[in-house]
Design an enzyme around this catalytic site. Structure first.
Site, PDB file in Angstrom:
ATOM      1  N   PRO A   2     -10.426 -11.192 -11.785  1.00 24.21           N
ATOM      2  CA  PRO A   2      -9.061 -11.277 -12.347  1.00 24.21           C
ATOM      3  C   PRO A   2      -8.030 -11.568 -11.260  1.00 24.21           C
ATOM      4  O   PRO A   2      -7.998 -10.898 -10.240  1.00 24.21           O
ATOM      5  CB  PRO A   2      -8.839  -9.888 -12.944  1.00 24.21           C
ATOM      6  CG  PRO A   2     -10.191  -9.296 -13.115  1.00 24.21           C
ATOM      7  CD  PRO A   2     -11.043  -9.890 -12.036  1.00 24.21           C
ATOM      8  N   GLU A   3      -7.239 -12.603 -11.478  1.00 23.31           N
ATOM      9  CA  GLU A   3      -6.145 -12.948 -10.567  1.00 23.31           C
ATOM     10  C   GLU A   3      -4.831 -12.572 -11.269  1.00 23.31           C
ATOM     11  O   GLU A   3      -4.856 -11.905 -12.302  1.00 23.31           O
ATOM     12  CB  GLU A   3      -6.199 -14.447 -10.233  1.00 23.31           C
ATOM     13  CG  GLU A   3      -7.525 -14.862  -9.591  1.00 23.31           C
ATOM     14  CD  GLU A   3      -7.594 -16.340  -9.225  1.00 23.31           C
ATOM     15  OE1 GLU A   3      -6.536 -16.961  -9.012  1.00 23.31           O
ATOM     16  OE2 GLU A   3      -8.706 -16.870  -9.151  1.00 23.31           O
ATOM     17  N   ARG A 153       1.618 -23.017  11.018  1.00 23.11           N
ATOM     18  CA  ARG A 153       0.234 -22.553  11.149  1.00 23.11           C
ATOM     19  C   ARG A 153      -0.751 -23.709  11.216  1.00 23.11           C
ATOM     20  O   ARG A 153      -0.597 -24.714  10.541  1.00 23.11           O
ATOM     21  CB  ARG A 153      -0.124 -21.629   9.962  1.00 23.11           C
ATOM     22  CG  ARG A 153       0.801 -20.439   9.797  1.00 23.11           C
ATOM     23  CD  ARG A 153       0.501 -19.327  10.777  1.00 23.11           C
ATOM     24  NE  ARG A 153      -0.835 -18.778  10.571  1.00 23.11           N
ATOM     25  CZ  ARG A 153      -1.085 -17.763   9.747  1.00 23.11           C
ATOM     26  NH1 ARG A 153      -0.129 -17.195   9.053  1.00 23.11           N
ATOM     27  NH2 ARG A 153      -2.318 -17.299   9.619  1.00 23.11           N
TER      28      ARG A 153
END
Ligand SMILES: [Zn+2]
Length: 289
Positions: A2-3, A153
């Site tokens: 589950p997100e 990054r």
């Protein structure tokens, strides 16, 4: 697993169906479930309380009790929280049962056994969530946030987006969908993204999560809402688990599956080239439905 959209759906169900109920009895049925405090103390502190609110933070489900404690659930991989009745009482993979007033019960079950719970006081809860990045559907996820946070990054963009300290609640499904919509290859180094790509990515993250919520989550096999129903977002996926199917971007190519950082990753190599599309294509893509 589950997100954000799946946990959000369960949270909304709990608000509608369970908030206001009293916990008459609690039973822990899997010793590995309770991370904090002990299982015995969790049971003692749950019994006799009233559920006063349900919330979500990142992929965590938070059930607030009138005692001041919060029950924090991480529904990992196969975690299901089911309201009985109307759902028929499940017999297998049970981890926690909360007997509620009005002859109803909440059953927490997980065939994979990875779901974990904690019972925390306000201070512990704050500490637990302190390192999490902003909620992508809140105002905190303001325009320009991703570029400012990640623009310097050198790591791959997919891995950075999955880092819960950068942004909360996104996992493998929604990250692949968002990167496809933004036409960005998952291994692109963040410091090579153009201004237009950052803008597209920021909108794509929001749009895909919002669509996932609208469709009540993605069910491949185990995810269910509180009434045991499947989500529908799997019917709307563009690249995730669509390997071999025609690219929905209309390029004539096919969706492929790759491993990125050890995770199954789905993309269209024509629409998401490893070295980027260049800025000129960007404007056209802003117009997608
Ligand atoms: Zn394509």
């Amino acid at each position: 697993m589950p997100e954000l959209p799946e946990v959000e759906t369960i949270k909304e169900d709990l608000r509608e169906l369970v908030v206001g109920s009293k916990v008459e009895e609690a039973q822990v049925l899997a010793s590995a479930l309770v991370e904090q405090p002990s299982a015995e103390e969790l049971v003692r502190r749950l019994q006799g309380t009233e559920i006063i609110e349900a919330r979500r933070r990142a992929k965590h489900l938070v059930i607030d009790l009138d005692s001041g404690d919060a029950l924090v659930l991480q529904l990992k991989i196969g975690g299901q929280l089911l309201l009985v009745p109307p759902v028929e009482e499940p017999a297998t993979a049970l981890m926690l049962v909360l007997r509620l007033d009005g002859d109803r019960s909440l059953f927490l079950r997980d065939e994979t056994g990875f779901t974990r719970v904690r019972l925390l006081e306000a201070e512990g809860l704050e500490e637990r969530f302190a390192g999490l990045g902003p909620e992508p559907l809140s105002d905190e996820f303001r325009s320009g946030y991703l570029r400012q946070k990640l623009g310097g990054r050198r790591a791959g963009i997919k891995g950075l987006l999955l880092d819960q300290k950068v942004v909360s609640g996104i996992g493998n499904i929604y990250v692949d969908e968002a990167l496809f919509d933004a036409r960005i290859h998952p291994t692109r180094k963040a410091n090579t993204l153009t201004e237009g790509e950052w803008t597209r990515l920021q909108s794509a993250v929001k749009e895909n999560l919002a669509a996932g919520i609208e469709h009540r989550g993605t069910t491949f096999s185990l995810y269910r809402d509180v009434l045991g129903r499947r989500g529908h977002h799997q019917e709307h996926l563009k690249v995730f688990v669509q390997a071999g199917k025609p690219c929905p971007g209309g390029c004539g190519g096919k969706v492929v599956r790759k491993k990125v950082g050890g995770r199954a990753t789905f993309l269209c190599p024509a629409c998401q080239p490893e070295n980027g599309l260049g800025e000129e294509v960007g404007l056209e893509l802003e117009l997608r439905p």
